[in-house]
Scaffold this motif. Structure first.
Motif, PDB file in Angstrom:
ATOM      1  N   GLU A 111      12.553  -3.221  -6.279  1.00  0.00           N
ATOM      2  CA  GLU A 111      11.612  -3.081  -5.168  1.00  0.00           C
ATOM      3  C   GLU A 111      11.617  -4.322  -4.284  1.00  0.00           C
ATOM      4  O   GLU A 111      11.612  -4.226  -3.052  1.00  0.00           O
ATOM      5  N   LYS A 112      11.662  -5.503  -4.885  1.00  0.00           N
ATOM      6  CA  LYS A 112      11.698  -6.739  -4.101  1.00  0.00           C
ATOM      7  C   LYS A 112      12.982  -6.827  -3.281  1.00  0.00           C
ATOM      8  O   LYS A 112      12.958  -7.203  -2.106  1.00  0.00           O
ATOM      9  N   PHE A 113      14.093  -6.492  -3.909  1.00  0.00           N
ATOM     10  CA  PHE A 113      15.362  -6.499  -3.186  1.00  0.00           C
ATOM     11  C   PHE A 113      15.348  -5.479  -2.056  1.00  0.00           C
ATOM     12  O   PHE A 113      15.959  -5.699  -1.005  1.00  0.00           O
ATOM     13  N   PHE A 114      14.665  -4.370  -2.247  1.00  0.00           N
ATOM     14  CA  PHE A 114      14.583  -3.342  -1.206  1.00  0.00           C
ATOM     15  C   PHE A 114      13.902  -3.883   0.049  1.00  0.00           C
ATOM     16  O   PHE A 114      14.393  -3.679   1.171  1.00  0.00           O
ATOM     17  N   ALA A 169      10.211  12.537  -6.820  1.00  0.00           N
ATOM     18  CA  ALA A 169      10.117  12.088  -5.430  1.00  0.00           C
ATOM     19  C   ALA A 169      11.025  12.906  -4.523  1.00  0.00           C
ATOM     20  O   ALA A 169      10.634  13.281  -3.410  1.00  0.00           O
ATOM     21  N   LEU A 170      12.231  13.186  -4.983  1.00  0.00           N
ATOM     22  CA  LEU A 170      13.159  13.966  -4.167  1.00  0.00           C
ATOM     23  C   LEU A 170      12.782  15.438  -4.136  1.00  0.00           C
ATOM     24  O   LEU A 170      13.188  16.158  -3.221  1.00  0.00           O
ATOM     25  N   ALA A 218      14.539   4.248  -1.241  1.00  0.00           N
ATOM     26  CA  ALA A 218      13.292   4.379  -0.481  1.00  0.00           C
ATOM     27  C   ALA A 218      12.437   5.520  -1.022  1.00  0.00           C
ATOM     28  O   ALA A 218      11.204   5.405  -1.101  1.00  0.00           O
ATOM     29  N   ALA A 219      13.064   6.631  -1.377  1.00  0.00           N
ATOM     30  CA  ALA A 219      12.302   7.757  -1.921  1.00  0.00           C
ATOM     31  C   ALA A 219      11.587   7.363  -3.205  1.00  0.00           C
ATOM     32  O   ALA A 219      10.458   7.815  -3.453  1.00  0.00           O
ATOM     33  N   TYR A 220      12.218   6.517  -4.018  1.00  0.00           N
ATOM     34  CA  TYR A 220      11.588   6.085  -5.275  1.00  0.00           C
ATOM     35  C   TYR A 220      10.504   5.039  -5.022  1.00  0.00           C
ATOM     36  O   TYR A 220       9.383   5.151  -5.533  1.00  0.00           O
ATOM     37  N   VAL A 221      10.822   4.015  -4.232  1.00  0.00           N
ATOM     38  CA  VAL A 221       9.890   2.896  -4.045  1.00  0.00           C
ATOM     39  C   VAL A 221       8.661   3.335  -3.258  1.00  0.00           C
ATOM     40  O   VAL A 221       7.520   3.017  -3.631  1.00  0.00           O
ATOM     41  N   LEU A 222       8.848   4.072  -2.172  1.00  0.00           N
ATOM     42  CA  LEU A 222       7.748   4.391  -1.270  1.00  0.00           C
ATOM     43  C   LEU A 222       6.887   5.542  -1.762  1.00  0.00           C
ATOM     44  O   LEU A 222       5.900   5.880  -1.098  1.00  0.00           O
ATOM     45  N   ARG A 223       7.226   6.126  -2.902  1.00  0.00           N
ATOM     46  CA  ARG A 223       6.367   7.174  -3.444  1.00  0.00           C
ATOM     47  C   ARG A 223       5.108   6.594  -4.090  1.00  0.00           C
ATOM     48  O   ARG A 223       4.114   7.300  -4.317  1.00  0.00           O
TER      49      ARG A 223
END
Length: 559
Positions: A111-114, A169-170, A218-223
């Motif tokens: 998440e931080k790297f994202f 998420a997807l 993004a789909a994983y982190v922003l959920r």
């Protein structure tokens, strides 16, 4: 005496005469201990190969391949060093696939790297990179993107819970991730059509890391609750920073870091020198700010895509101090757009405001059926749009900013010529020319002799063919439809309302691509696609938790 090798070894030791050498007993005990130890080190998910001969021949073949690899590397490096990296990638993929199920994944680090990757897109010039002989440029996006993708594939391999959460998420927009996946597969297949495979492979790696992987991450982190609003706030903050850089650049009439680039980041390439030294529009000699981007068009596109989020922080269900803080940012961002002297960004800015007002009025009408403001905005929208179009045609200044004038005629005619030459090429090669080979196939050059193409719609069809065109823009249309439909059904969570600026930004981006072929902001829009999937999942989960259809009432959680 015959030496036993299996379980009978202990019995053989007991029947040995007392005069047997103690050394023989120690050897037998060592063999037995070694067998027991080997049985213990095998993890539960794995099994020992059945035959030793199979292992022997496998190791022998692997040694022969390694010898051939090293011999070939010694002959052809560094000229073919990139190609020799693919076997290593294959071994790395095999290693990741063979990892055991551990249950936990490095999601916090990912998440931080994202977020670092996302901020690197608008805030770090992509042409400031480490250039080593025989290797592609080592840019900031590659320094962050490749470890980020590695963490993604490791998480998928070792964590069942990660795979489950990613699937959930997807699952909010199943057609969206299928279109993105199909487009990714088509990108790989298009390399076979390329007449320059080395160039296409390099572009393929960049596209898979910067576009496709970012969609899934993004789909994983922003959920997760709060992450989407944090990402939107970072987007607006980045827009403010690059606008401030653009203002100072316009004052100095040059790129701020030109002449001050450290030697290890200075890339001796003609394209980089052109970016640092040319900033004036031909025909007007007006300076066009580009800030951290390679062109003023890329900067203008980014600011236009960020505009709907500023509008959302102004008109959305946020505290008063948030709205007051966001209100002056709108004219500030427009100043940055004006300094780029790009028609596409002005059109995107105007479209963002017009579409957002329509969304806001429709939601207001849905929330307050007896009110007058919502119906007044929606019902007067057609008349307002006609009046604005008339103003564009009548007011010279507004017409110049949106439709252009005599100084823009050359670029307009160039686009017409490219479409006239490109459409027959697409029809004669419906499968495309391969990734990154569409522009050379068209062969159009500007008066300066530089190969160029001005519309990404045409470039997509030339690179990936008609199927690729359908998959690429189909993914954007699906995301826009899912976002619009989810908002129309009504939502409770304030964060899910970010689907409004996401939908508008994706629409603006697709329209801009009709007149601009740069892909500097493509990673951001693929992140937006992932954000749409995540927020649609949140809205569906909210509906399932309630057990009844979602009402139109907005839960105004305070920031």
């Amino acid at each position: 005496m015959k030496l036993p090798w299996r379980a009978g070894a202990s019995a053989a030791v007991q029947t040995t005469s007392p005069a047997a050498p103690r050394l023989l007993q120690r050897i037998v005990e060592a063999i037995r201990s070694d067998s027991e130890m080997r049985a213990q080190v095998i993890l539960p998910q794995y099994a020992r190969p059945g035959r030793r001969t199979t292992v022997f021949w496998f190791c022998l073949g692997l040694a022969a391949c390694c010898f051939a690899y090293g011999f070939g590397f010694g002959l052809m490096a560094p000229a073919r060093i990139v190609q020799f990296g693919f076997p290593l990638l294959g071994l790395a993929a095999l290693t990741v696939w063979a990892l055991p199920e551990l249950g936990t994944a490095p999601t916090r680090t990912m998440e931080k790297f994202f977020y670092v990757f996302f901020l690197s897109i608008p805030l770090w010039p992509n042409y400031l990179a480490i250039a080593l002989p025989g290797l592609p440029w080592i840019t900031m996006l590659r320094l962050v993107g490749f470890p980020l993708v590695f963490m993604l594939v490791v998480s998928v391999s070792i964590s069942r819970s990660f795979r489950k959460e990613m699937g959930e998420a997807l699952g909010g927009a199943p057609m969206l991730w299928r279109f993105v996946t199909a487009f990714a597969i088509l990108q790989v297949l298009s390399v076979g059509l390329s007449n320059a495979p080395q160039i296409s492979i390099q572009r393929l790696l960049v596209a898979q890391v910067n576009w496709i992987a970012m969609f899934f991450i993004a789909a994983y982190v922003l959920r997760k609750p709060g992450r989407a609003e944090l990402w939107a706030a970072l987007l607006v903050a980045a827009a403010v920073v690059v606008t401030a850089i653009a203002i100072r650049e316009f004052q100095l009439q040059k790129v701020l870091w030109a002449g001050h680039i450290p030697s290890f980041l200075a890339v001796e390439d003609e394209s980089v020198q052109r970016v640092l030294n040319i900033g004036f529009r031909a025909g007007t000699l007006r300076y066009r700010s580009q800030a951290t981007y390679s062109t003023a068009l890329g900067l203008g596109e980014f600011l236009a895509v960020a505009t709907p989020f500023i509008l959302h922080f102004i008109a959305g269900p946020y505290r008063l101090w948030v709205r007051l803080l966001a209100l002056p940012l709108l004219p500030f961002i427009f100043l940055g757009i004006y300094l780029t002297d790009t028609r596409l960004s002005v059109v995107g800015f105007i479209m963002s405001i017009g579409i957002y007002i329509f969304f806001w009025g429709a939601l207001r009408w849905q929330q307050d059926r007896k009110g007058l403001l919502g119906p007044a905005i929606v019902l007067s929208y057609p008349a307002t749009a006609v009046a604005f179009i008339a103003a564009v045609l009548i007011v010279p200044r507004l017409r110049m900013m949106t439709l252009g004038g005599g100084q823009h005629q050359a670029s307009t005619e160039a686009r017409y010529a490219q479409w006239a030459e490109g459409i027959p090429l697409v029809l004669s090669h419906p499968w495309g020319f391969g990734i990154a080979r569409g522009a050379p196939a068209l062969g159009y050059t500007n008066p300066g002799g530089v190969m160029t193409i001005d519309t990404y719609w045409l470039l997509t069809a030339l690179d990936y063919g008609l199927v690729g065109f359908f998959l690429f823009y189909g993914a954007y249309l699906i995301a826009m439809w899912k976002g619009f439909w989810t908002i129309a059904r009504g939502v409770k969570a304030r964060e899910v309302l970010l689907l409004i600026p996401l939908t508008i930004s994706l629409f603006v981006y697709v329209v801009i691509k009709s007149i601009y072929a740069g892909v500097e902001n493509q990673s951001i829009t693929f992140i937006m696609l992932g954000a749409v999937a995540a927020l649609v999942y949140r809205a569906n989960a909210e509906k399932t938790a309630d057990g009844v259809p979602i009402t139109s009432r907005i839960r105004r959680r305070r920031m």
